[in-house]
Design a protein around this motif. Structure first.
Motif, short mmCIF file in Angstrom:
data_model
loop_
_atom_site.label_atom_id
_atom_site.label_comp_id
_atom_site.label_asym_id
_atom_site.label_seq_id
_atom_site.Cartn_x
_atom_site.Cartn_y
_atom_site.Cartn_z
N HIS A 163 3.49 22.52 3.44
CA HIS A 163 2.80 21.23 3.44
C HIS A 163 1.55 21.32 2.59
CE1 HIS A 163 0.09 23.17 6.25
NE2 HIS A 163 1.06 23.33 7.12
N ASN A 164 1.16 20.19 2.06
CA ASN A 164 -0.06 20.07 1.28
C ASN A 164 -0.77 18.81 1.73
OD1 ASN A 164 -2.11 20.02 -0.57
ND2 ASN A 164 -0.82 19.51 -2.33
N TYR A 165 -1.90 19.00 2.42
CA TYR A 165 -2.63 17.85 2.96
C TYR A 165 -3.71 17.35 2.02
CZ TYR A 165 -0.31 19.00 7.34
OH TYR A 165 0.64 19.25 8.31
N GLU A 166 -3.74 17.88 0.79
CA GLU A 166 -4.72 17.39 -0.17
C GLU A 166 -4.39 15.95 -0.54
OE1 GLU A 166 -7.42 18.93 -1.27
OE2 GLU A 166 -6.96 20.63 0.03
N ASP A 167 -5.43 15.15 -0.71
CA ASP A 167 -5.23 13.74 -1.04
C ASP A 167 -4.57 13.62 -2.40
OD1 ASP A 167 -7.46 11.02 -1.89
OD2 ASP A 167 -5.37 11.00 -1.34
N ALA A 168 -3.42 12.91 -2.44
CA ALA A 168 -2.67 12.78 -3.68
C ALA A 168 -2.97 11.50 -4.43
CB ALA A 168 -1.17 12.85 -3.38
N ASN A 169 -3.69 10.58 -3.81
CA ASN A 169 -3.92 9.30 -4.48
C ASN A 169 -5.23 8.69 -4.01
OD1 ASN A 169 -3.60 7.07 -6.04
ND2 ASN A 169 -1.88 6.21 -4.91
N ASP A 170 -6.32 9.38 -4.29
CA ASP A 170 -7.64 8.89 -3.95
C ASP A 170 -8.30 8.39 -5.23
OD1 ASP A 170 -10.16 8.37 -3.11
OD2 ASP A 170 -10.63 10.40 -2.44
N LYS A 171 -8.65 7.11 -5.25
CA LYS A 171 -9.19 6.55 -6.48
C LYS A 171 -10.54 7.15 -6.85
CE LYS A 171 -11.39 2.55 -4.30
NZ LYS A 171 -11.43 1.09 -4.26
N TYR A 172 -11.14 7.89 -5.90
CA TYR A 172 -12.43 8.51 -6.19
C TYR A 172 -12.30 9.99 -6.56
CZ TYR A 172 -14.31 4.30 -4.04
OH TYR A 172 -14.60 3.01 -3.74
N ASN A 173 -11.06 10.50 -6.68
CA ASN A 173 -10.92 11.93 -6.93
C ASN A 173 -10.97 12.27 -8.42
OD1 ASN A 173 -8.46 11.14 -7.89
ND2 ASN A 173 -7.23 12.36 -6.46
N ASP A 174 -11.35 11.32 -9.27
CA ASP A 174 -11.49 11.59 -10.69
C ASP A 174 -12.93 11.89 -11.08
OD1 ASP A 174 -8.82 11.26 -11.24
OD2 ASP A 174 -9.00 9.10 -11.54
N ALA A 175 -13.79 12.12 -10.07
CA ALA A 175 -15.19 12.36 -10.37
C ALA A 175 -15.38 13.60 -11.25
CB ALA A 175 -15.99 12.51 -9.07
N SER A 176 -14.58 14.64 -11.00
CA SER A 176 -14.70 15.86 -11.80
C SER A 176 -14.34 15.59 -13.25
CB SER A 176 -13.79 16.96 -11.23
OG SER A 176 -14.19 17.32 -9.93
N ALA A 177 -13.31 14.78 -13.47
CA ALA A 177 -12.91 14.45 -14.85
C ALA A 177 -14.02 13.68 -15.55
CB ALA A 177 -11.62 13.64 -14.83
N VAL A 200 0.83 -1.21 0.00
CA VAL A 200 0.00 0.00 0.00
C VAL A 200 0.86 1.26 0.00
CG1 VAL A 200 -1.95 -1.12 1.12
CG2 VAL A 200 -0.15 -0.12 2.53
N GLN A 201 2.10 1.15 -0.48
CA GLN A 201 3.01 2.30 -0.43
C GLN A 201 2.48 3.49 -1.22
OE1 GLN A 201 7.02 1.37 -1.48
NE2 GLN A 201 7.79 3.43 -1.11
N ASP A 202 1.80 3.23 -2.33
CA ASP A 202 1.31 4.31 -3.19
C ASP A 202 -0.19 4.52 -3.07
OD1 ASP A 202 3.91 4.68 -4.19
OD2 ASP A 202 3.62 3.07 -5.65
N GLU A 203 -0.81 3.97 -2.04
CA GLU A 203 -2.25 4.07 -1.90
C GLU A 203 -2.61 4.89 -0.67
OE1 GLU A 203 -4.26 0.34 -2.02
OE2 GLU A 203 -3.05 -0.45 -3.65
N GLY A 204 -3.87 5.34 -0.64
CA GLY A 204 -4.38 6.04 0.53
C GLY A 204 -4.29 7.54 0.41
N TYR A 205 -4.52 8.21 1.52
CA TYR A 205 -4.48 9.66 1.58
C TYR A 205 -3.05 10.11 1.85
CZ TYR A 205 -9.51 9.23 1.75
OH TYR A 205 -10.81 8.91 1.45
N ILE A 206 -2.40 10.63 0.83
CA ILE A 206 -0.98 10.96 0.91
C ILE A 206 -0.82 12.48 0.95
CG2 ILE A 206 1.25 10.78 -0.25
CD1 ILE A 206 0.28 8.19 -1.51
N SER A 207 -0.07 12.95 1.93
CA SER A 207 0.22 14.37 2.07
C SER A 207 1.67 14.63 1.67
CB SER A 207 -0.02 14.84 3.51
OG SER A 207 -1.34 14.57 3.91
N THR A 208 1.92 15.84 1.22
CA THR A 208 3.25 16.21 0.75
C THR A 208 3.87 17.26 1.68
OG1 THR A 208 2.61 15.81 -1.54
CG2 THR A 208 4.58 17.13 -1.18
N LEU A 209 5.06 16.96 2.18
CA LEU A 209 5.82 17.93 2.97
C LEU A 209 7.04 18.35 2.16
CD1 LEU A 209 5.85 16.35 6.56
CD2 LEU A 209 4.12 17.81 5.51
N ARG A 210 7.23 19.65 2.02
CA ARG A 210 8.44 20.16 1.38
C ARG A 210 9.38 20.62 2.48
NH1 ARG A 210 9.72 21.69 -3.61
NH2 ARG A 210 7.55 21.53 -4.30
N LEU A 211 10.53 19.98 2.57
CA LEU A 211 11.48 20.24 3.64
C LEU A 211 12.66 21.07 3.14
CD1 LEU A 211 11.50 16.71 5.32
CD2 LEU A 211 9.92 18.60 5.66
#
Length: 469
Positions: free
Chosen positions: A435-449, A184-195
């Motif tokens: 930081h960006n807490y927006e979900d980066a890999n949600d399989k349901y986030n293509d609804a707009s497309a 599940v390394q690339d799945e789920g709700y992924i947040s991005t931190l820029r350090l």
């Protein structure tokens, strides 16, 4: 009528023989799977709803695969959200083997209270996971059948686990088995931190002048502002007017001016300038000021180098005059590309009595040099927020850290910009730039497309293609 005592329904020795034969058959014809119990990390106390869970134990056990012609279930299902896999598998495991080699470890973690991470330790539980090595897949136990075959010789010998392909929902999976944890390394709700890799201290100078605005008095804070108003000073004879910005605040649903802070104190005034407050949608605000016409003060700060790595406003220290009042500056931080830097320094107090330009010292960023390499699945923690999360991946070159499970182990839901992010296992430490807490890999986030593409097919602008009713 009582049973005939001379004809037993299964002696203990017969039951023992049956269990041994089943265990031996499973070892010969079975597959070694990994049983992973679910632990409940956090539950709502009212309706006992599980908010988060983790899988951090693993137990090897042999299992017979009941499916002989492939996976069961609905298989690959095409939905409006994409492809959904509904594979199922039925596994049979030894009841004795589970009770002897897995239950004791689960019982040690089950203290019998509502706060226990393990709810049931005596048998396999619905919600636990099984890693199926033949397909290299994780399955979730959906139902445990414990009476099939039905009481042969008066006893049950196996558990039948009906499993469905696991659908990841941001659970913590840390079994220390790489083949499982990376599922599940690339799945789920992924947040991005820029350090920040290397921090750099900002530098600035001070400009002196006479006839400057010494202090601003907010006589009326006004009301009804919807945006920042414009603060205008009457021009000075030296054509060097003071400049300032208004800081808004909202109390009891009324937005007014909290304070006015100068970006430049101006120079050349010999009379008190008029201050005009306009724009912003508000009314009633008014301010006056005092000036200093004899002695020098700091009328402006010039940022020479904005530095790198400032997540929060650093302290600005201004040198003292020989005799008089020390000037006070307030730093403002903003972005220059992807780096957070000192953008400007406000003149909070120009001071008085300077014979020469004072030194201006800006505090170092929180971290001057990041160290270490974050490792997959380790827990990270903020140095000030104490918020925690799990590492998904770390890019040493770009200093981008992808994380999940933000907020585990604390009541804080996120990290503070500027604090150090520290790896609990690796010891790596870097300052957080953004930081960006927006979900980066949600399989349901293509609804707009999907909606946009559907609009290209069906045109609702002229009329309803399905008719009017």
């Amino acid at each position: 009528m009582a049973l005939n005592p001379f004809f037993l329904q299964g002696t203990s020795s017969e039951q023992r023989l049956a269990q041994d034969l089943i265990n031996e058959h499973l070892k010969i014809y079975g597959v070694e799977v990994t049983y992973i119990p679910r632990k409940y990390v956090n539950k709502k106390s009212i309706i006992e709803e599980v908010q988060s869970s983790k899988f951090d134990d693993n137990f090897a056990i042999e299992a017979y695969v009941n499916n002989y012609d492939g996976y069961g279930g609905a298989g690959d299902v095409l939905t409006k959200f994409g492809m959904s896999l509904k594979d199922e598998v039925i596994l049979t495991i030894s009841k004795e083997r589970f009770e002897d080699f897995i239950s004791p470890f689960l019982a040690a973690a089950d203290d019998g209270t509502d706060a226990s991470e393990i709810i049931l330790s005596t048998r396999p539980r619905e919600g636990d996971l099984v890693y199926f090595p033949l397909g290299q897949r994780l399955f979730e136990v959906k139902f445990v059948e414990h009476e099939n075959p039905f009481y042969q010789l008066g006893k049950n010998y196996v558990y039948e686990l009906k499993c469905e392909l696991f659908e990841y929902e941001d659970e913590v999976i840390d079994t220390s088995i790489n083949a499982i944890d990376t599922q599940v390394q690339d799945e789920g709700y992924i947040s991005t931190l820029r350090l920040v890799g290397l921090g750099r201290t900002a530098t600035a100078t001070a400009a002196l002048g006479q006839g400057y605005v010494r202090e601003i008095f907010l006589n009326n804070d006004g009301s009804g502002f919807t945006s920042t108003p414009t603060i205008t000073f009457e021009n000075s004879p030296a054509d060097n007017p003071a400049r300032a910005i208004g800081i808004l605040t909202t109390r009891a649903n009324v937005t007014s001016i909290e304070k006015i802070i100068m970006t430049s104190a101006g120079a050349g005034y010999n009379t008190v300038p008029k201050i005009t407050i306009s724009g912003g949608g508000g009314t009633g605000a008014a301010a006056t000021c005092s000036i200093e016409t004899v002695y020098n003060g700091v009328i402006r700060f010039n940022v020479i180098d904005g530095g790198v790595g400032y997540g929060t406003e650093p302290t600005v220290t201004v040198g003292q005059p020989g005799a008089g009042t020390t000037a006070v500056g307030i730093a403002s931080v903003g972005y220059a590309g992807v780096d957070q830097v000192v953008k400007s320094i406000y003149v909070s107090n120009p001071g008085i009595g300077y014979a020469s330009a004072p030194t201006v010292t800006i505090a170092d960023p929180p971290s001057m040099a990041g160290i270490g390499t974050f490792s997959f699945n380790e827990v990270i923690e903020g140095s000030r927020s104490f918020a925690q999360a799990r590492v998904k991946s770390w890019d040493q070159d770009t200093k981008i850290l992808l994380i999940s499970n933000v907020g585990i182990g604390s009541t804080v839901s996120g990290f503070f910009v500027g604090e150090n992010i520290i790896g609990k296992t690796s010891g790596a430490s870097y300052a957080l730039a953004s930081h960006n807490y927006e979900d980066a890999n949600d399989k349901y986030n293509d609804a707009s497309a999907f909606e946009i593409n559907a609009d290209d097919i069906l045109d609702f602008t002229e009329s309803n293609p399905f008719g009017t009713y």
